[in-house]
Motif scaffolding. Structure first.
Motif, PDB file in Angstrom:
ATOM      1  N   GLU A 398      -3.392   7.018   4.901  1.00 30.23           N
ATOM      2  CA  GLU A 398      -3.081   6.864   3.477  1.00 30.23           C
ATOM      3  C   GLU A 398      -3.398   5.447   2.973  1.00 30.23           C
ATOM      4  O   GLU A 398      -3.677   4.538   3.748  1.00 30.23           O
ATOM      5  N   GLU A 399      -3.322   5.271   1.644  1.00 32.66           N
ATOM      6  CA  GLU A 399      -3.656   3.992   1.015  1.00 32.66           C
ATOM      7  C   GLU A 399      -2.617   2.915   1.312  1.00 32.66           C
ATOM      8  O   GLU A 399      -2.952   1.736   1.432  1.00 32.66           O
ATOM      9  N   THR A 400      -1.356   3.315   1.387  1.00 34.16           N
ATOM     10  CA  THR A 400      -0.290   2.339   1.632  1.00 34.16           C
ATOM     11  C   THR A 400       0.600   2.824   2.770  1.00 34.16           C
ATOM     12  O   THR A 400       0.622   4.015   3.113  1.00 34.16           O
ATOM     13  N   LYS A 403       3.138   5.474   1.536  1.00 35.44           N
ATOM     14  CA  LYS A 403       2.567   6.816   1.383  1.00 35.44           C
ATOM     15  C   LYS A 403       2.331   7.475   2.729  1.00 35.44           C
ATOM     16  O   LYS A 403       2.505   8.684   2.888  1.00 35.44           O
ATOM     17  N   ASP A 404       1.922   6.659   3.708  1.00 36.72           N
ATOM     18  CA  ASP A 404       1.660   7.217   5.035  1.00 36.72           C
ATOM     19  C   ASP A 404       2.946   7.739   5.664  1.00 36.72           C
ATOM     20  O   ASP A 404       2.995   8.848   6.194  1.00 36.72           O
ATOM     21  N   SER A 441      -1.867  -1.855   2.708  1.00 32.28           N
ATOM     22  CA  SER A 441      -2.669  -0.850   3.405  1.00 32.28           C
ATOM     23  C   SER A 441      -2.302  -0.892   4.882  1.00 32.28           C
ATOM     24  O   SER A 441      -2.201  -1.975   5.470  1.00 32.28           O
TER      25      SER A 441
END
Length: 588
Positions: A398-400, A403-404, A441
């Motif tokens: 994921e982007e961050t 979010k992951d 990230s």
């Protein structure tokens, strides 16, 4: 005439777009025929320096001369690579063909070597690494140690004067690791090949001619192994460790025993203790037990495997039986270790424990649910059983970070407040500050932080059972300790833990019970004390026992009264002091 084969003078290197120096003003000379070990934490610059030696990278500034060549052109780089071969950490990343001898010939073919010369060089190289009988085999069917031997053979066929081993034993089982190291040492001693050995294993580094310890791109310590490891506090502060026998020596000295300085190996320690023991003296009584682990929890199994067999590619020429009639049970609250040689079936087994693989014959029950039953709710099972793969950072996408970690809970249909609560809690569980990392990230983080985020993503699902495949693989000693303490803390919070590992010290320190796999079959099960009693058989199937267990066995053979199954440093220390109570300072 100088015998210097590698000369680094004020060498610097920085990766494009990075403001920091990965290699920071390193000056170092290596003599022809030397065996130099390089240590350092993850990110200290070891692998970058290795790439400079092999001309995979060129210095940003400073001068690096390898076998008389200071590379500045593409032709120079090719000449350096002819004389300086490199063996990487993962043999699978180096093998490019489907036949062993073709892989060994690959580099020579790219150099335009005449076919008749290639034949002779390949035969010689495979013979040198003990792989002649596998010349026509497929590399995919070999063990990890055998694959690494093939990788070494491919380098040897180039007839280099230098070989750089960049953590080449990190992914191997104990015997495979020992075999590859012994091969490197033999090539060094018998054929005069200069070896640069990069490792996180202190017992390997102890056998080198000289050590260089790197920190933040610089050389922090340099000298003979005994000289470097004698600075134990400094070595530990650099995130490393000292050989187990040196730790034991410090404990014995604290107990009043007079020992020579610089004992690093089991043989050295056993010899010193045997000499110290009074001639003809009778041993004192040893303790009755080694201090067993906590008793096995009682009650129903949360995971119950019955007669499980798994065959890959059945009915094809590549058919391979990975598991054969395996039965075992894991109870709530246990910390279980699964050990075995490379290719023994460990990873195949754990993928059955949350339904990623399903096989017949055999059944797997998780909290009473049959995972092979038609219509089994595997989504629910995977919330109960979290699986973290060998390199969990490969699970990030994921982007961050936030979010992951939130990905799994989001797919459960939870509201945003609950998802956020789970993300915060999971990051806290793995020792990360959510405010600091949540919006970064995951790919900007260090290797250790990436691994923690990946584990947090599994913990956010709030599993009752956590399965980890080699969670500390490739980490430096300090990172390894931190990761294992993290997992221990998760277990202490009430989660049942199943850990696959090649480290006998790690499973001995943390696990309540061990399951030993050999060629897909369950060979042994029991507490670490019970399993380590089978040290000879473990050695035969590609495993090992902790260094202190080896010492206890040697001392027992020399007439010391040492309890069976003893393997922890503190227990071995106590037994030795008990045997030598008349030799401690002031009693002699």
């Amino acid at each position: 005439m100088s015998n210097t084969i590698i000369e680094a003078r004020d060498v610097c290197f920085s990766y494009e777009g990075s403001g920091a120096l990965a290699v920071d003003h390193v000056s170092l000379s290596v003599e022809q025929g030397e065996f130099l070990a390089i240590l350092g934490r993850n990110g200290s610059g070891k692998s970058t320096f290795a790439k400079l030696l092999n001309a995979l990278q060129l210095p940003t500034s400073g001068t690096l001369t390898v076998n008389g060549i200071t590379p500045s052109t593409e032709d120079d780089c090719y000449e350096v690579r002819k004389s300086c071969g490199m063996v990487f950490q993962n043999p699978d990343n180096q093998i490019v063909t489907t036949i062993v001898e073709e892989d060994c010939a690959f580099g020579l073919e790219n150099l335009g070597t005449p076919p008749e010369e290639i034949r002779g060089r390949v035969d010689d190289a495979l013979h040198s690494v003990g792989m002649s009988e596998f010349a026509q085999a497929s590399p995919s069917m070999l063990s990890g140690g055998q694959k690494q031997r093939v990788a070494v053979a491919g380098v040897l066929a180039m007839r280099p004067r230098i070989i750089v081993f960049d953590e080449s034993t990190a992914m191997l089982d104990p015997i495979g690791r020992r075999d590859v190291f012994a091969l490197a040492r033999r090539l060094n001693v018998e054929e005069g090949i200069t070896v640069v050995w990069i490792t996180h294993f202190m017992e390997e580094a102890a056998l080198a001619d000289r050590l260089a310890v790197m920190e933040s791109g610089r050389i922090a310590l340099m000298g003979a192994p005994r000289e470097v490891f004698a600075q134990a506090d400094r070595v530990l502060a650099l995130g490393l460790d000292v050989p187990e026998m040196m730790k034991l020596a410090r404990m014995l000295k604290a107990g009043g025993l007079k020992l020579p300085e610089g004992l690093m190996t089991v043989n050295e320690m056993a010899h010193a203790l045997t000499r110290l023991r009074k001639s003809g003296g009778r041993p004192c009584s040893a303790p009755e037990s080694a201090g067993a682990h906590a008793p096995q929890p009682e009650g129903d199994a949360v995971i119950d495997v019955k007669h499980l067999t798994h065959v890959y590619l059945p009915g094809t020429p590549f058919e391979a039986k990975a598991l054969s009639d395996v039965s075992l049970a894991i109870r709530s609250g246990e910390f279980v270790g699964i050990i075995g040689h490379t290719g023994s079936g460990k990873s195949t087994l754990i993928t059955h424990l949350n339904g990623l693989e399903r096989s017949e014959p055999g059944t797997v029950f998780v909290k009473g649910r049959d995972l092979g039953e038609k219509g089994a709710d595997l989504i629910s099972v995977r919330q109960t059983v979290g699986l973290v793969f060998q390199y969990p950072e490969y699970q990030l996408f994921e982007e961050t970070v936030a979010k992951d970690v939130a990905f799994g809970p989001s797919n459960l249909g939870l509201d945003s407040a609950e998802i956020d609560r789970r993300v915060q809690r999971a990051l806290s569980q793995v020792g990360l500050n959510a405010q600091e990392v949540a919006e970064k990230s995951p790919f900007e983080l260090s290797g250790g932080q990436k691994r923690r985020v990946a584990i947090a993503g599994v913990l956010a699902m709030q599993p009752d059972i956590l399965i980890l495949d080699e969670p500390a693989a490739g980490l430096d000693p300090a990172g390894r300790r931190e990761m294992l303490e993290l997992i221990h803390g998760i277990h202490e919070s009430g989660v049942t833990v199943v850990m696959v590992s090649h480290s006998m010290d790690d499973v001995g320190r943390y696990c309540d019970r061990l399951f030993v796999l050999n060629r897909g079959e369950l060979a042994y099960s029991g507490t670490p004390e019970q399993v380590f009693l089978h040290d000879q058989r473990l050695h035969e199937i590609g495993l090992d026992v902790p260094e202190c267990a080896k010492l206890a066995r040697m001392l027992r053979g020399a007439g010391f009264a040492m309890p069976e199954g003893i393997y922890r440093a503190q227990d071995v220390c106590g037994a030795i002091l008990n045997n030598l109570s008349g030799e401690v300072s002031g009693d002699a």
